[in-house]
Design a protein around this motif. Structure first.
Motif, PDB file in Angstrom:
ATOM      1  N   GLY A  66       8.866  11.220 -13.647  1.00  0.00           N
ATOM      2  CA  GLY A  66       8.077  12.442 -13.477  1.00  0.00           C
ATOM      3  C   GLY A  66       7.063  12.679 -14.582  1.00  0.00           C
ATOM      4  N   LEU A  67       6.927  11.719 -15.480  1.00  0.00           N
ATOM      5  CA  LEU A  67       5.951  11.785 -16.564  1.00  0.00           C
ATOM      6  C   LEU A  67       6.169  13.003 -17.460  1.00  0.00           C
ATOM      7  CD1 LEU A  67       2.768  10.819 -14.499  1.00  0.00           C
ATOM      8  CD2 LEU A  67       4.422   9.290 -15.592  1.00  0.00           C
ATOM      9  N   LEU A  68       7.437  13.415 -17.567  1.00  0.00           N
ATOM     10  CA  LEU A  68       7.810  14.501 -18.473  1.00  0.00           C
ATOM     11  C   LEU A  68       8.273  13.941 -19.810  1.00  0.00           C
ATOM     12  CD1 LEU A  68       9.839  16.620 -15.889  1.00  0.00           C
ATOM     13  CD2 LEU A  68       7.618  17.235 -16.859  1.00  0.00           C
ATOM     14  N   ASP A  69       8.504  12.642 -19.834  1.00  0.00           N
ATOM     15  CA  ASP A  69       9.003  11.981 -21.031  1.00  0.00           C
ATOM     16  C   ASP A  69       8.390  10.579 -21.063  1.00  0.00           C
ATOM     17  OD1 ASP A  69      10.481  11.540 -23.304  1.00  0.00           O
ATOM     18  OD2 ASP A  69      12.438  11.624 -22.323  1.00  0.00           O
ATOM     19  N   THR A  70       8.270   9.999 -22.263  1.00  0.00           N
ATOM     20  CA  THR A  70       7.671   8.664 -22.351  1.00  0.00           C
ATOM     21  C   THR A  70       8.743   7.628 -22.689  1.00  0.00           C
ATOM     22  OG1 THR A  70       7.082   9.305 -24.591  1.00  0.00           O
ATOM     23  CG2 THR A  70       5.312   9.267 -22.975  1.00  0.00           C
ATOM     24  N   PRO A  71       8.665   6.465 -22.052  1.00  0.00           N
ATOM     25  CA  PRO A  71       9.666   5.426 -22.310  1.00  0.00           C
ATOM     26  C   PRO A  71       9.425   4.748 -23.649  1.00  0.00           C
ATOM     27  CG  PRO A  71       8.002   4.599 -20.805  1.00  0.00           C
ATOM     28  CD  PRO A  71       7.663   6.044 -21.060  1.00  0.00           C
ATOM     29  N   ASP A  72      10.477   4.141 -24.193  1.00  0.00           N
ATOM     30  CA  ASP A  72      10.317   3.297 -25.384  1.00  0.00           C
ATOM     31  C   ASP A  72       9.560   2.032 -25.004  1.00  0.00           C
ATOM     32  OD1 ASP A  72      11.885   5.152 -26.705  1.00  0.00           O
ATOM     33  OD2 ASP A  72      13.736   4.028 -26.356  1.00  0.00           O
ATOM     34  N   SER A  73       9.866   1.529 -23.815  1.00  0.00           N
ATOM     35  CA  SER A  73       9.137   0.378 -23.284  1.00  0.00           C
ATOM     36  C   SER A  73       9.223   0.416 -21.768  1.00  0.00           C
ATOM     37  CB  SER A  73       9.712  -0.929 -23.835  1.00  0.00           C
ATOM     38  OG  SER A  73      11.077  -1.038 -23.475  1.00  0.00           O
ATOM     39  N   ALA A 126       0.809  -1.221   0.000  1.00  0.00           N
ATOM     40  CA  ALA A 126       0.000   0.000   0.000  1.00  0.00           C
ATOM     41  C   ALA A 126       0.844   1.275   0.000  1.00  0.00           C
ATOM     42  CB  ALA A 126      -0.928  -0.008   1.207  1.00  0.00           C
ATOM     43  N   ASP A 127       2.025   1.204   0.570  1.00  0.00           N
ATOM     44  CA  ASP A 127       2.777   2.455   0.707  1.00  0.00           C
ATOM     45  C   ASP A 127       3.706   2.739  -0.470  1.00  0.00           C
ATOM     46  OD1 ASP A 127       4.633   0.519   1.198  1.00  0.00           O
ATOM     47  OD2 ASP A 127       5.548   1.536   2.905  1.00  0.00           O
ATOM     48  N   VAL A 128       3.576   1.968  -1.561  1.00  0.00           N
ATOM     49  CA  VAL A 128       4.365   2.287  -2.754  1.00  0.00           C
ATOM     50  C   VAL A 128       3.689   3.445  -3.477  1.00  0.00           C
ATOM     51  CG1 VAL A 128       5.174   1.485  -5.001  1.00  0.00           C
ATOM     52  CG2 VAL A 128       5.325  -0.018  -3.011  1.00  0.00           C
ATOM     53  N   ILE A 129       4.422   4.531  -3.662  1.00  0.00           N
ATOM     54  CA  ILE A 129       3.847   5.727  -4.274  1.00  0.00           C
ATOM     55  C   ILE A 129       4.047   5.709  -5.789  1.00  0.00           C
ATOM     56  CG2 ILE A 129       4.110   8.236  -4.434  1.00  0.00           C
ATOM     57  CD1 ILE A 129       4.346   8.241  -1.404  1.00  0.00           C
ATOM     58  N   VAL A 130       5.256   5.344  -6.195  1.00  0.00           N
ATOM     59  CA  VAL A 130       5.520   5.220  -7.628  1.00  0.00           C
ATOM     60  C   VAL A 130       6.284   3.931  -7.861  1.00  0.00           C
ATOM     61  CG1 VAL A 130       6.790   6.166  -9.601  1.00  0.00           C
ATOM     62  CG2 VAL A 130       5.542   7.700  -8.102  1.00  0.00           C
ATOM     63  N   ARG A 131       5.896   3.245  -8.904  1.00  0.00           N
ATOM     64  CA  ARG A 131       6.622   2.034  -9.272  1.00  0.00           C
ATOM     65  C   ARG A 131       6.910   2.097 -10.762  1.00  0.00           C
ATOM     66  NH1 ARG A 131       4.905  -3.723 -10.286  1.00  0.00           N
ATOM     67  NH2 ARG A 131       2.759  -2.976 -10.211  1.00  0.00           N
ATOM     68  N   CYS A 132       8.130   1.786 -11.134  1.00  0.00           N
ATOM     69  CA  CYS A 132       8.392   1.658 -12.563  1.00  0.00           C
ATOM     70  C   CYS A 132       9.029   0.303 -12.817  1.00  0.00           C
ATOM     71  CB  CYS A 132       9.202   2.814 -13.111  1.00  0.00           C
ATOM     72  SG  CYS A 132      10.735   3.108 -12.309  1.00  0.00           S
ATOM     73  N   GLU A 133       8.710  -0.229 -13.978  1.00  0.00           N
ATOM     74  CA  GLU A 133       9.138  -1.580 -14.308  1.00  0.00           C
ATOM     75  C   GLU A 133       9.743  -1.597 -15.703  1.00  0.00           C
ATOM     76  OE1 GLU A 133       6.482  -4.640 -12.286  1.00  0.00           O
ATOM     77  OE2 GLU A 133       6.475  -5.259 -14.387  1.00  0.00           O
ATOM     78  N   GLN A 134      11.007  -2.010 -15.769  1.00  0.00           N
ATOM     79  CA  GLN A 134      11.683  -2.270 -17.045  1.00  0.00           C
ATOM     80  C   GLN A 134      11.656  -1.067 -17.993  1.00  0.00           C
ATOM     81  OE1 GLN A 134      12.944  -5.470 -18.072  1.00  0.00           O
ATOM     82  NE2 GLN A 134      12.599  -6.296 -16.065  1.00  0.00           N
ATOM     83  N   LEU A 135      11.864   0.128 -17.432  1.00  0.00           N
ATOM     84  CA  LEU A 135      11.849   1.326 -18.281  1.00  0.00           C
ATOM     85  C   LEU A 135      13.083   1.386 -19.158  1.00  0.00           C
ATOM     86  CD1 LEU A 135      10.684   4.200 -15.901  1.00  0.00           C
ATOM     87  CD2 LEU A 135       9.351   2.972 -17.636  1.00  0.00           C
ATOM     88  N   THR A 136      12.852   1.630 -20.431  1.00  0.00           N
ATOM     89  CA  THR A 136      13.950   1.761 -21.390  1.00  0.00           C
ATOM     90  C   THR A 136      13.733   3.023 -22.217  1.00  0.00           C
ATOM     91  OG1 THR A 136      14.401  -0.607 -21.505  1.00  0.00           O
ATOM     92  CG2 THR A 136      15.003   0.685 -23.443  1.00  0.00           C
ATOM     93  N   ARG A 162      23.294   5.924 -31.654  1.00  0.00           N
ATOM     94  CA  ARG A 162      22.254   5.548 -30.715  1.00  0.00           C
ATOM     95  C   ARG A 162      22.787   5.503 -29.277  1.00  0.00           C
ATOM     96  NH1 ARG A 162      18.519   0.298 -31.020  1.00  0.00           N
ATOM     97  NH2 ARG A 162      16.735   1.169 -29.932  1.00  0.00           N
ATOM     98  N   VAL A 163      22.038   6.118 -28.352  1.00  0.00           N
ATOM     99  CA  VAL A 163      22.435   6.125 -26.935  1.00  0.00           C
ATOM    100  C   VAL A 163      21.354   5.432 -26.120  1.00  0.00           C
ATOM    101  CG1 VAL A 163      22.887   7.590 -24.925  1.00  0.00           C
ATOM    102  CG2 VAL A 163      23.689   8.317 -27.189  1.00  0.00           C
ATOM    103  N   HIS A 164      21.764   4.437 -25.328  1.00  0.00           N
ATOM    104  CA  HIS A 164      20.835   3.776 -24.410  1.00  0.00           C
ATOM    105  C   HIS A 164      20.866   4.546 -23.094  1.00  0.00           C
ATOM    106  CE1 HIS A 164      20.143   0.134 -26.871  1.00  0.00           C
ATOM    107  NE2 HIS A 164      21.312   0.467 -27.362  1.00  0.00           N
ATOM    108  N   ALA A 165      20.017   5.549 -22.980  1.00  0.00           N
ATOM    109  CA  ALA A 165      20.074   6.436 -21.805  1.00  0.00           C
ATOM    110  C   ALA A 165      19.607   5.730 -20.540  1.00  0.00           C
ATOM    111  CB  ALA A 165      19.247   7.693 -22.066  1.00  0.00           C
ATOM    112  N   VAL A 166      18.542   4.913 -20.653  1.00  0.00           N
ATOM    113  CA  VAL A 166      18.042   4.122 -19.526  1.00  0.00           C
ATOM    114  C   VAL A 166      17.716   2.728 -20.041  1.00  0.00           C
ATOM    115  CG1 VAL A 166      16.148   3.841 -17.860  1.00  0.00           C
ATOM    116  CG2 VAL A 166      17.131   6.111 -18.229  1.00  0.00           C
TER     117      VAL A 166
END
Ligand code: ADP
Ligand code: MG
Length: 227
Positions: free
Chosen positions: A57-64, A3-13, A22-26
């Motif tokens: 921060g939802l300022l950019d969108t991931p490729d996946s 319940a106390d997880v505020i933000v979770r991200c999974e496998q962001l690329t 080409r640069v793999h930034a994340v």
């Protein structure tokens, strides 16, 4: 998910450019941010800190990959929903402070509340409370150029907290500060996070800042590792 997880991200690329440039930034970054915790994201310049914070921060969108705020999967949110989420759930602190120089300290904190249509009495109450919390009550009528770097960054924190976000995102917030002001600022962020039960993620390449972390995360060439 607890319940106390505020933000979770999974496998962001996230990659930039194509072909040889080409640069793999994340790369496949997974991370959870919990209520009451300061996470410090450490990594050298160019390691992907800003890219990762912009994705969280939802300022950019991931490729996946996917991002959740609370229980809500916000990966495919449309622009209107993203504006709402950024405004209501996220607070941003910038290295360059990003304050409006023609407005007073009080007006800078008030601005996001005005834009959100918060009523005047409530705005006044919150602005005073925040300026007091960051030690700037006496400077309420001064403009940012009249304040020191440390005071400007404390004002940036007050503004970021005005909308009562669930997550505070600070991208190298101490970059422009001397070490005394940098430590004071981290102490302030940690105090606010623990007191208010929000979460914070703070990027830095300064090892001294790590002392204020409840949890340390490293990033190298876009690869995130817990410490
Ligand atoms: P940090 O914040 O840790 O310095 P960044 O996230 O800014 O790292 O950058 C990570 C990598 O992605 C770097 O190699 C950088 O040059 C590259 N990069 C960042 N933003 C862009 C962009 N808009 N276009 C192309 N490459 C970028
Ligand atoms: Mg950066």
């Amino acid at each position: 998910m607890t319940a106390d997880v505020i933000v979770r991200c999974e496998q962001l690329t996230k990659t930039y450019g194509r072909g040889a440039g080409r640069v793999h930034a994340v790369r496949e970054a997974s991370l959870s941010l919990r209520a009451g915790e300061v996470v410090v994201l450490r990594g050298p310049s160019g390691s992907g800190k800003t890219t990762l914070l912009n994705l969280i921060g939802l300022l950019d969108t991931p490729d996946s990959g996917r991002v959740w705020i609370g229980d809500r999967d916000v990966t495919d949110a449309d622009e209107e929903q993203l504006v709402e989420l950024r405004r209501n759930d996220l607070g941003f602190v910038f290295q360059t402070f990003a304050l409006l120089p023609v407005l007073s300290a009080r007006e800078n904190v008030d601005l996001p509340l005005r834009l959100a249509g918060v009523r005047r009495r409530e705005r006044e109450r919150r602005v005073i409370e925040l300026l007091e919390a960051v030690g700037l009550a006496e400077h309420a009528e001064q403009r940012p150029p009249e304040l020191s770097g440390g005071q400007q960054q404390r004002l940036g924190i007050a503004r970021a907290l005005a909308m009562r976000p669930r997550l505070l995102i600070a991208d190298e917030p101490t970059g422009q500060l001397d070490s005394l002001n940098a430590e004071a600022m981290m102490g302030l962020i940690a105090g606010m996070v623990h007191e208010r039960g929000i979460a914070a993620i703070v990027s830095t390449h300064d090892p001294r800042i790590a002392a204020y972390a409840d949890r340390l995360v490293s990033i190298h060439d876009g690869i995130v590792t817990a410490e």
